[in-house]
Design an enzyme around this catalytic site. Structure first.
Site, PDB file in Angstrom:
ATOM      1  N   ARG A 129       0.836  -1.213   0.000  1.00 20.39           N
ATOM      2  CA  ARG A 129       0.000   0.000   0.000  1.00 20.39           C
ATOM      3  C   ARG A 129       0.862   1.251   0.000  1.00 20.39           C
ATOM      4  NH1 ARG A 129      -0.694   3.348   4.058  1.00 20.39           N
ATOM      5  NH2 ARG A 129       0.257   1.901   5.524  1.00 20.39           N
ATOM      6  N   ARG A 130       1.880   1.269   0.860  1.00 17.58           N
ATOM      7  CA  ARG A 130       2.764   2.434   0.901  1.00 17.58           C
ATOM      8  C   ARG A 130       3.563   2.553  -0.393  1.00 17.58           C
ATOM      9  NH1 ARG A 130       4.282   0.817   6.977  1.00 17.58           N
ATOM     10  NH2 ARG A 130       2.783   2.128   8.092  1.00 17.58           N
ATOM     11  N   ARG A 157      13.857  -1.082  11.671  1.00 18.34           N
ATOM     12  CA  ARG A 157      13.555  -0.282  10.476  1.00 18.34           C
ATOM     13  C   ARG A 157      14.229   1.090  10.535  1.00 18.34           C
ATOM     14  NH1 ARG A 157       7.670  -2.041   8.271  1.00 18.34           N
ATOM     15  NH2 ARG A 157       7.716  -4.180   8.985  1.00 18.34           N
ATOM     16  N   CYS A 244      -4.225  -7.781   4.261  1.00 20.20           N
ATOM     17  CA  CYS A 244      -3.224  -6.804   4.691  1.00 20.20           C
ATOM     18  C   CYS A 244      -2.128  -6.646   3.657  1.00 20.20           C
ATOM     19  CB  CYS A 244      -2.696  -7.269   6.038  1.00 20.20           C
ATOM     20  SG  CYS A 244      -1.022  -7.009   6.443  1.00 20.20           S
TER      21      CYS A 244
END
Length: 319
Positions: A129-130, A157, A244
């Site tokens: 999605r990002r 991260r 997801c």
């Protein structure tokens, strides 16, 4: 005689422990009973594969739900965006508390914003999605970026940037806020640039349907506006038949006019991960006053998005 402690099932990550700790405090105040955290390791925590490959939603949830059903814990706290959109017949979503900031954030080297990233900048995220929305934004603004798939907890991260392996990473604001790390944010990404995941920033408190007393006590933590918003977002996701791992973003927000709440706006986006094609639509209607109304709002927008070609943008669905 002291009352028996309530056992709260939680994942072991720093973020899960932080958000479960906050819920435990609230439940202690509410019920006057002690609450103890029971740490449970899920498949999503131990697997190093990309989320999209190990089944998307549900991988962080299954072990917690199994512990609930076996009676090893009394209730569990999930990040709502990890919950499959279909409910579980033996469990009840007792509370969805007030939502944290739903936005995504950029953590970039040298304090850079997204627009300031150099040509060819390497941007890390594990989310299709990002990737879809960042690449679409870059394309429309004459930027060149390379999105790099990453996994790992928040510290891992952020470490990709501080160690110089990546120029930037994109994370959820809510997670950083909950573990007190929002100081690393170099830009809060506007929802006009990147729509968050459905339910992002919200928590789900789940217990067995049979434990009506506990469900009633936990329901005191429920926020009706948050529940209406995330129900509409997740209905959109379910109607697009996406999990997801699909590049779907959604956000419902309450429109306030002169201090009176009168409407809810739901925005949705789906796109190819390279950002070459996006379907982005929104709808506005009265604030849903029931579960069914919130579900209908999501389904209506999903139908419009499917009519505009959304289904063809979501890639092959893993069977």
């Amino acid at each position: 005689m002291t009352e028996k402690a309530l056992r709260l099932g939680t994942r072991r990550s720093k973020l899960a422990m932080a958000q479960s700790g906050q819920v435990a405090d609230a439940v202690r105040q509410l019920t006057g009973r002690p609450v103890e955290l029971v740490e449970i390791t899920t498949y999503g925590d131990t697997s190093r594969e990309q989320l999209a490959q190990i089944g998307g939603t549900g991988v962080f949830v299954v072990a917690l739900r199994e512990a609930l059903l076996r009676g090893e814990v009394d209730f569990a706290v999930h990040s709502l965006k990890d919950l499959p959109t279909a409910g579980h017949p033996d469990l009840t979503l007792a509370a969805i508390p007030v939502r944290e900031d739903p936005r995504d954030v950029l953590v970039a080297r040298d304090g850079l914003t997204f627009a300031e990233l150099p040509a060819g900048a390497r941007v890390g995220t594990g989310s299709p999605r990002r990737m879809a929305q960042l690449n679409a934004y870059a394309r429309s603004h004459g930027m060149t970026i390379e999105t790099v798939p990453i996994r790992g907890n928040i510290d891992t991260r952020v470490g990709y940037v501080t160690k110089g392996e990546l120029d930037a990473v994109v994370l959820a604001a809510a997670g950083l806020n909950r573990i007190g790390r929002s100081d690393v944010v170099t830009e809060f990404l506007s929802v006009d640039t990147v729509l968050p995941a459905p339910g992002q920033g919200a928590l789900a408190i789940e217990c067995t349907a049979a434990d009506a007393d506990l469900a009633a006590a936990l329901a005191e933590l429920d926020d009706p506006f948050t529940r209406a918003a995330v129900t509409a977002e997740r209905s959109l996701l379910a109607a697009l038949e996406a999990g997801c791992s699909a590049p779907v973003g959604a956000l419902a927000d309450i429109l306030v006019d002169e201090r009176a709440v009168h409407e809810m706006r739901l925005r949705g986006v789906v796109g190819t991960t390279d950002g070459s094609s996006l379907v982005q639509l929104s709808t506005t209607g009265p604030v849903p006053t029931s579960h069914d109304e919130a579900m209908a709002l999501g389904r209506e927008l999903a139908d419009e998005m499917l009519a505009k070609g959304a289904a063809g943008l979501m890639g092959e669905r893993a069977l």
